[in-house]
Scaffold this active site. Structure first.
Site, PDB file in Angstrom:
ATOM      1  CD  GLU A 225      80.212 -31.685  10.747  1.00  0.00           C
ATOM      2  OE1 GLU A 225      81.310 -32.122  10.462  1.00  0.00           O
ATOM      3  OE2 GLU A 225      79.502 -31.109   9.893  1.00  0.00           O
ATOM      4  CG  ASP A 226      76.828 -32.035   7.492  1.00  0.00           C
ATOM      5  OD1 ASP A 226      76.865 -32.184   6.265  1.00  0.00           O
ATOM      6  OD2 ASP A 226      77.773 -32.356   8.247  1.00  0.00           O
TER       7      ASP A 226
ATOM      8  CG  ASP B 220      79.026 -41.853   8.884  1.00  0.00           C
ATOM      9  OD1 ASP B 220      78.619 -41.825   7.716  1.00  0.00           O
ATOM     10  OD2 ASP B 220      79.218 -42.917   9.513  1.00  0.00           O
TER      11      ASP B 220
HETATM   12  O1  LIG Z   1      81.878 -38.433  11.061  1.00  0.00           O
HETATM   13  P1  LIG Z   1      82.580 -38.509   9.721  1.00  0.00           P
HETATM   14  O2  LIG Z   1      82.641 -39.918   9.172  1.00  0.00           O
HETATM   15  O3  LIG Z   1      83.896 -37.808   9.700  1.00  0.00           O
HETATM   16  O4  LIG Z   1      81.639 -37.805   8.629  1.00  0.00           O
HETATM   17  C1  LIG Z   1      81.027 -36.604   8.863  1.00  0.00           C
HETATM   18  C2  LIG Z   1      81.644 -35.494   8.020  1.00  0.00           C
HETATM   19  O5  LIG Z   1      81.729 -35.857   6.606  1.00  0.00           O
HETATM   20  C3  LIG Z   1      81.033 -34.907   5.808  1.00  0.00           C
HETATM   21  O6  LIG Z   1      81.854 -33.833   5.423  1.00  0.00           O
HETATM   22  P2  LIG Z   1      82.836 -33.951   4.125  1.00  0.00           P
HETATM   23  O7  LIG Z   1      84.191 -34.323   4.672  1.00  0.00           O
HETATM   24  O8  LIG Z   1      82.195 -34.846   3.122  1.00  0.00           O
HETATM   25  O9  LIG Z   1      82.912 -32.478   3.596  1.00  0.00           O
HETATM   26  P3  LIG Z   1      81.647 -31.505   3.270  1.00  0.00           P
HETATM   27  O10 LIG Z   1      81.118 -31.056   4.647  1.00  0.00           O
HETATM   28  O11 LIG Z   1      82.237 -30.396   2.480  1.00  0.00           O
HETATM   29  O12 LIG Z   1      80.632 -32.318   2.539  1.00  0.00           O
HETATM   30  C4  LIG Z   1      80.005 -34.322   6.743  1.00  0.00           C
HETATM   31  O13 LIG Z   1      79.619 -33.010   6.334  1.00  0.00           O
HETATM   32  C5  LIG Z   1      80.728 -34.267   8.077  1.00  0.00           C
HETATM   33  O14 LIG Z   1      81.529 -33.115   8.167  1.00  0.00           O
HETATM   34  O1  LIG Z   2      75.153 -40.049   5.083  1.00  0.00           O
HETATM   35  C1  LIG Z   2      76.027 -39.110   4.694  1.00  0.00           C
HETATM   36  N1  LIG Z   2      75.696 -38.242   3.723  1.00  0.00           N
HETATM   37  C2  LIG Z   2      76.557 -37.277   3.318  1.00  0.00           C
HETATM   38  N2  LIG Z   2      77.774 -37.129   3.832  1.00  0.00           N
HETATM   39  C3  LIG Z   2      78.143 -37.989   4.808  1.00  0.00           C
HETATM   40  C4  LIG Z   2      79.322 -38.109   5.540  1.00  0.00           C
HETATM   41  N3  LIG Z   2      79.191 -39.113   6.394  1.00  0.00           N
HETATM   42  N4  LIG Z   2      77.945 -39.688   6.250  1.00  0.00           N
HETATM   43  C5  LIG Z   2      77.301 -38.994   5.276  1.00  0.00           C
HETATM   44 MG   LIG Z   3      81.244 -31.900   6.380  1.00  0.00          MG
END
Ligand SMILES: O=P(O)(O)OC[C@H]1O[C@H](OP(=O)(O)OP(=O)(O)O)[C@H](O)[C@@H]1O
Ligand SMILES: Oc1ncnc2cn[nH]c12
Ligand SMILES: [Mg+2]
Length: 181
Positions: free
Chosen positions: A98-99, A102
Site C-alpha cells: 500500500e502507499d 490513513d
Molecule cells: O486508510 P484510508 O483512509 O482508507 O486511506 C488510504 C487509501 O486511500 C488512498 O487510495 P484511494 O482510495 O484514494 O485510491 P487510489 O489508490 O487510486 O488513489 C490510498 O492510496 C490508500 O489506498
Molecule cells: O495524505 C494522503 N494523500 C493522498 N491520498 C490519501 C489517502 N489518505 N490519505 C492520503
Molecule cells: Mg489507494
C-alpha cells in the site's frame, strides 16, 4: 518543488534509501519462500515497482483496485472493489503493498476480504502510516515512514488523480483543496 506544494516531506533519495531497506528486510523474512505481492491500485504502483526490485526472493504480482477517496481529501468510508485479483491466493504467502494507511478503512476491509480467501500468510507493507486519523485497526508489518496529519501527494499518491508522477512526496497546500479535511 511543484507550485501546489507546501513543503517536501521526503526527497527522492530518502524514499529510495528507505524502500531499499524495506526490500532487504522483507527478503530476509521470506527467505526460502515464494512471495505473492498484492498491489493496491492505483496509489501503490510506484512504491511497489521500486520495492519489488529490492526483494531477492521469487516474487509474483497481482493487483486489486479499490477506491474510497474519489476526488476528496476525506475517505468516503465506503470501500469499493473496482478491480479484483486475477487469481486465487489460497495457500500463498501474500504481502499487501500500500502507499498509505490513513483512516485504515481501505486496509481493514481488504485484510478481512483477502484473509477469507485462505492465504498461507498475509502481511501488510505500507510506505506511509498516518496513525493520527485511524478509524479502524490495521496491523502493519512493514512501514516506511510515519507521518503527521497532513495531506501528501507524489510517488503514486494523488489528490483528484493529480501529482502521482512527482518523484518526491510533498505536503499539498490547503489552498489547493480548500483547507479543512
Ligand atoms: O486508510 P484510508 O483512509 O482508507 O486511506 C488510504 C487509501 O486511500 C488512498 O487510495 P484511494 O482510495 O484514494 O485510491 P487510489 O489508490 O487510486 O488513489 C490510498 O492510496 C490508500 O489506498
Ligand atoms: O495524505 C494522503 N494523500 C493522498 N491520498 C490519501 C489517502 N489518505 N490519505 C492520503
Ligand atoms: Mg489507494
Amino acid at each position: 518543488m511543484h507550485p501546489d506544494g507546501e513543503r517536501i516531506l521526503f526527497t527522492e533519495e530518502e524514499i529510495r534509501a528507505r524502500v531499499a531497506e524495506m526490500g532487504r528486510e522483507i527478503s530476509r523474512d521470506y527467505a526460502g519462500r515464494e512471495l505473492l505481492v498484492v498491489g493496491i491500485l492505483k496509489g501503490a504502483m510506484i512504491f511497489l515497482a521500486d520495492l519489488v526490485r529490492s526483494i531477492t526472493v521469487p516474487a509474483f504480482f497481482d493487483f486489486i483496485a479499490v477506491s474510497s477517496y474519489g476526488t476528496s481529501t476525506k475517505s468516503s468510508g465506503a470501500v469499493r472493489i473496482l478491480k479484483d485479483l486475477d487469481r486465487g491466493i489460497e495457500g500463498r504467502h501474500v504481502l499487501i503493498v500500500e502507499d498509505i494507511v490513513d483512516t485504515g478503512l481501505t486496509l481493514n476491509y481488504l485484510v478481512d476480504n483477502l484473509t477469507a480467501r485462505g492465504p498461507a500468510s498475509l502481511k501488510v507493507c505500507t510506505l506511509l502510516d498516518k496513525p493520527s486519523r485511524r478509524q479502524k485497526p490495521v496491523e502493519i508489518h512493514y512501514n516506511g515512514f510515519t507521518i503527521p496529519d497532513e495531506f501528501v501527494v507524489g510517488y503514486g499518491l494523488d489528490y483528484n488523480e493529480c501529482y502521482r508522477n512527482l518523484p518526491y512526496i510533498m505536503v499539498l497546500s490547503p489552498r489547493v483543496f480548500g483547507g479543512g479535511r
